[in-house]
Design an enzyme around this catalytic site. Structure first.
Site, mmCIF file in Angstrom:
data_model
loop_
_atom_site.group_PDB
_atom_site.id
_atom_site.type_symbol
_atom_site.label_atom_id
_atom_site.label_comp_id
_atom_site.label_asym_id
_atom_site.label_seq_id
_atom_site.Cartn_x
_atom_site.Cartn_y
_atom_site.Cartn_z
ATOM 1 N N GLY A 165 48.439 40.300 31.791
ATOM 2 C CA GLY A 165 49.704 41.043 31.766
ATOM 3 C C GLY A 165 50.939 40.202 32.091
ATOM 4 N N ASP A 225 36.944 41.868 39.240
ATOM 5 C CA ASP A 225 37.572 41.386 38.005
ATOM 6 C C ASP A 225 36.687 40.301 37.377
ATOM 7 O OD1 ASP A 225 39.612 41.133 36.107
ATOM 8 O OD2 ASP A 225 40.686 39.627 37.294
HETATM 9 P P1 13P Z 1 47.500 37.114 34.419
HETATM 10 O O1 13P Z 1 47.145 36.156 35.498
HETATM 11 O O2 13P Z 1 47.888 36.427 33.153
HETATM 12 O O3 13P Z 1 48.502 38.128 34.843
HETATM 13 O O4 13P Z 1 46.149 37.907 34.039
HETATM 14 C C1 13P Z 1 45.522 38.704 35.003
HETATM 15 C C2 13P Z 1 44.222 39.235 34.513
HETATM 16 O O5 13P Z 1 44.042 39.521 33.348
HETATM 17 C C3 13P Z 1 43.136 39.399 35.501
HETATM 18 O O6 13P Z 1 41.946 39.760 34.892
#
Ligand code: 13P
Length: 287
Positions: free
Chosen positions: A209, A84
């Site tokens: 999200g 990520d």
């Molecule tokens: P949140 O922590 O706001 O759910 O976002 C998660 C995200 O976008 C990881 O890349």
């Protein structure tokens, strides 16, 4: 089954639903998310930030843990292990460590540099059978110490990155990581529609999200979002359940201090959050 995310997201676009990316932090997180995906017969993406990777002692540890868990838990639904918001170096480390998918976040570079680096990584990832996500227009909020302003992506820049052959694209549409502030303006569906117009059926990714209202999620899926990232919401659920257990004094009753008992309510809470999101995103039964 550890797979790249390409096929599952193509199917999601065709079927008008989204696959959840749930970020993992440790064994409990991973186990809870995998168990829920299997129970609901849903594809799933395990997200690993560079910080979480370091916390778990390195990407090799994460990769070995996830592969072993898939085998030991008899997980048959498609699972992608995805970096990520990866840096250029982080992407190479994850390719080497056995991840099945990477995100190269070049959104903080000038567009020409983002294009150049993404282009190279697309080639390398595809040669190794991994899927790759790129980003245009930074996601707001704070993620692992990186603070983004939350700008909306330029649809023409999205087209430039899409044309490089990335498998899915994160385009900023006013979404932010973490909890949304009271005065949040909501998602820019105008931007999303303009991006979609430029990139066609390329799966779009909605970061941040946590806390997006259900009607906005549904509309985003209608407009081409096929992957939705959730991190903070699982952390909040885990913390709340763990606090409840300790405040009720349960850690001091019998063997309640045993980590297998102490961490169980938090793990159950993660499962409930993941289930709720998979139902909302429409990925249940789609494995
Ligand atoms: P949140 O922590 O706001 O759910 O976002 C998660 C995200 O976008 C990881 O890349």
């Amino acid at each position: 089954m550890l797979v790249s995310a390409t096929e599952m997201l193509k199917k999601a676009v065709e079927g008008h639903y989204a696959v959840g990316q749930f970020n993992i932090n440790n064994l409990e997180w991973t186990k809870a998310i995998l168990a829920t995906a299997q129970e609901l017969n849903s594809p799933v993406i395990l997200g690993v930030s560079e910080g979480a990777g370091k916390y778990m002692t390195g990407f090799k540890t994460v990769s070995a843990m996830v592969s072993a868990m898939i085998e030991e838990m008899n997980i048959t639904v498609p699972v992608a292990l995805h970096l990520d918001h990866g840096s250029y170096d982080g992407c190479y480390k994850c390719i080497k460590a056995g991840f099945s998918s990477i995100m190269f976040d070049g959104s903080h570079y000038p567009i020409a540099e983002n294009v150049e680096k993404t282009k190279e990584l697309v080639k390398v990832a595809h040669a190794m059978g991994l899927s790759i996500e790129a980003e245009v227009g930074s996601i707001g909020g704070e993620e692992d110490g990186v603070v983004g302003a939350g700008e909306c992506a330029d649809p023409n820049e999205c087209k430039m990155i899409a044309d490089l052959g990335v498998d899915f694209l994160a385009a900023g549409i006013g979404n932010i990581h973490g909890k949304y502030p009271e005065n949040w303006q909501g998602l820019s569906f105008e931007t999303l529609a303009a991006v979609k117009e430029q990139v066609g059926d390329l799966p779009l990714v909605l970061h941040g999200g946590t806390g997006i209202p259900a009607d906005m999620i549904k509309k985003a899926i209608d407009l081409g979002v096929a992957k939705i990232n959730v991190n903070t919401e699982c952390q909040l659920s885990f913390a709340e359940a763990t606090r409840g257990y300790i405040e009720a004094g349960k850690d001091q009753q019998g063997k309640g201090f045993d980590p297998r008992k102490l961490l169980a309510p938090g793990a159950e809470a993660i499962k409930a959050t993941v289930k709720e999101k998979m139902e909302l995103f429409g990925s249940v039964g789609k494995a």
